[in-house]
Every structure is written in C-alpha cells, then in structure tokens.
Design an enzyme around this catalytic site. Structure first.
Site, PDB file in Angstrom:
ATOM      1  N   SER A  21       0.846  -1.184   0.000  1.00  0.00           N
ATOM      2  CA  SER A  21       0.000   0.000   0.000  1.00  0.00           C
ATOM      3  C   SER A  21       0.885   1.238   0.000  1.00  0.00           C
ATOM      4  O   SER A  21       2.069   1.156  -0.347  1.00  0.00           O
ATOM      5  CB  SER A  21      -0.934  -0.038   1.218  1.00  0.00           C
ATOM      6  OG  SER A  21      -1.930   0.944   1.105  1.00  0.00           O
ATOM      7  N   ASN A  22       0.370   2.383   0.361  1.00  0.00           N
ATOM      8  CA  ASN A  22       1.166   3.614   0.399  1.00  0.00           C
ATOM      9  C   ASN A  22       0.661   4.527   1.501  1.00  0.00           C
ATOM     10  O   ASN A  22      -0.288   4.195   2.209  1.00  0.00           O
ATOM     11  CB  ASN A  22       1.139   4.310  -0.968  1.00  0.00           C
ATOM     12  CG  ASN A  22      -0.276   4.656  -1.376  1.00  0.00           C
ATOM     13  OD1 ASN A  22      -0.929   5.476  -0.754  1.00  0.00           O
ATOM     14  ND2 ASN A  22      -0.779   3.984  -2.407  1.00  0.00           N
ATOM     15  N   LEU A  23       1.307   5.678   1.638  1.00  0.00           N
ATOM     16  CA  LEU A  23       1.072   6.547   2.801  1.00  0.00           C
ATOM     17  C   LEU A  23      -0.158   7.448   2.698  1.00  0.00           C
ATOM     18  O   LEU A  23      -0.409   8.245   3.586  1.00  0.00           O
ATOM     19  CB  LEU A  23       2.296   7.452   3.009  1.00  0.00           C
ATOM     20  CG  LEU A  23       3.533   6.781   3.593  1.00  0.00           C
ATOM     21  CD1 LEU A  23       4.710   7.749   3.573  1.00  0.00           C
ATOM     22  CD2 LEU A  23       3.249   6.328   5.030  1.00  0.00           C
TER      23      LEU A  23
END
Ligand code: CTP
Length: 212
Positions: A21-23
């Site tokens: 995933s990402n931030l």
C-alpha cells in the site's frame, strides 16, 4: 453536477493478511467530497481504506484494491459528470494472491513478482464523453513536466501536481495545470480549502464548456 471522487490508498494483497500500500491518508479526496456537497453537488466517493468518517451528504463506496476501485467507478460512470481522482492507486500488485497466510519456510530470501495494475484514469478517459476529468500527479522528480505529460496522455481537463510532503499531512501545496497552459499555484493551504478550490476549478471548466 454528479461528481465522482476517489480517495485514499489501495491495498494489493499478497496473501490473506499482507498487502502492498502507500502513505495516502485519504484526506485530500475526503475534503474534495465534502466541498462538493457544500457547493450543492451530488457526490459519490470511492474510497480506499482510511480512518476517516464519511462526510455528511456523501455516498461512500468502500474498496480495497485498484481492481475494486475500477469496478466501483465503472458502475457509476454513466451517472458521473465529473471525476476528481485523488486516490493514490498502486501501480503494481503481487502477481498472485496466496490463500491463507504464507509460511516463513526455510528460505533466507524471497522474490515477490509484481504485475501492473490497470491505469484506472487512463482507461476511463477512453470513454470520457462530456465528463470533466481532474487527475493528480505525485512526483519526486520533474514534477511539472510529468504532470503536464499526464494531462495530455490521460486526456485530462486539469491535473494537480503535488509532491510527497502532502501525503498524510494536514496542509497541502500544489499547482493546478490546465491544457491551455494556465497554472495556479496553491501554497500551504488546509486540505479543506484545497478541496473547495478543486471543486471550483471543475465548476469553472464546466461553465467554460457551456459557453463554448
Ligand atoms: N492513477 C490511476 N490508476 C493507476 C495509477 C494512477 O487511475 N493505476 C491515477 C491517480 O489517481 C492520479 C493519476 O492517475 O490521479 C496519476 O497518478 P500518479 O501515481 O502520479 O502517476 P501514474 O499515472 O501512476 O504514473 P507514474 O507512476 O509513471 O508517475
């Protein structure tokens, strides 16, 4: 106007408990959705996983992966008059999703094969019709050049160029690029204000078209 908004990250699972995933916090997209309702529009928010409450008056469709986000957008495409694509969609996902939980096993290293996800915005823009499409460009290098490339390649009406500092932050900075070369620079604004300006920009594009 019938406004589709996307927000948040996607999750691309490698087994039933682990994902890439990402931030992204989703705050930008949620601010856009809230601003859309405040301006009197009907808003459907397609949201990746976030901790944020659904803004009042917004219909939220919760998704996890890029595939699910694409499916949710396709289901509302006929309804939509504009799309603001603030989601941070993963560009790659694990080639296979293993059932259950992958066991550690005896190996010291493990290679993970990734395959491209579909570029949702690029695909939807193939069936753009009269819709207004506003995309985002998040870059570490060559931000403006890349943003303007995406504007053309994805057949967008505007693109918000922004950098990594905006991810998960309260405030945001960015530049809105238009196909005629116009650029608006917005610096260190609360995301709520950003949301309002993006909705106003889409309204402006719509008015411009109605006149033409
Ligand atoms: N986007 C999308 N589907 C993807 C990846 C991105 O719809 N699989 C959308 C994003 O929501 C954003 C825009 O495309 O509005 C640009 O996203 P960005 O990650 O900056 O760029 P990419 O198009 O993925 O290109 P690159 O990774 O080469 O910079």
């Amino acid at each position: 106007m019938n406004l589709l908004v996307t927000a948040g990250p996607t999750r691309e699972f490698l087994d039933d408990v682990r994902y890439l995933s990402n931030l992204s916090s989703g705050r930008m997209g949620y601010a856009v959705a809230a601003a859309g309702v405040a301006a009197g529009h009907r808003v459907v928010l397609v949201s990746g996983p976030t901790d944020l409450p659904c803004p009042p008056g917004v219909e939220r469709l919760e998704v996890e992966s890029a595939e699910e986000m694409h499916a949710a957008l396709k289901a509302r495409w006929a309804w939509a008059e504009a799309l603001i694509m603030a989601a941070a969609v993963a560009d790659y996902r694990p080639a296979v999703r293993l059932p259950g939980k992958l066991k550690k096993g005896p190996r010291e290293s493990l290679a993970l094969e990734l395959v491209r996800t579909r570029d949702i915005l690029a695909e939807l823009s193939q069936d753009k019709g009269n819709r207004i499409l506003l995309g985002f460009a998040l870059e570490t290098d060559g931000l403006m050049a890349e943003a303007s490339r995406k504007l053309g390649q994805k057949n967008l009406d505007a693109v918000l160029a922004n950098s990594l500092e905006n991810l998960g932050a309260e405030n945001a900075s960015g530049s809105l690029l238009m196909p005629d070369g116009k650029v608006e620079r917005w610096t260190n604004l609360p995301k709520a204000e950003f949301g309002k300006r993006l909705v106003t920009a889409v309204e402006g594009i719509r008015k411009g078209r109605a006149k033409a």
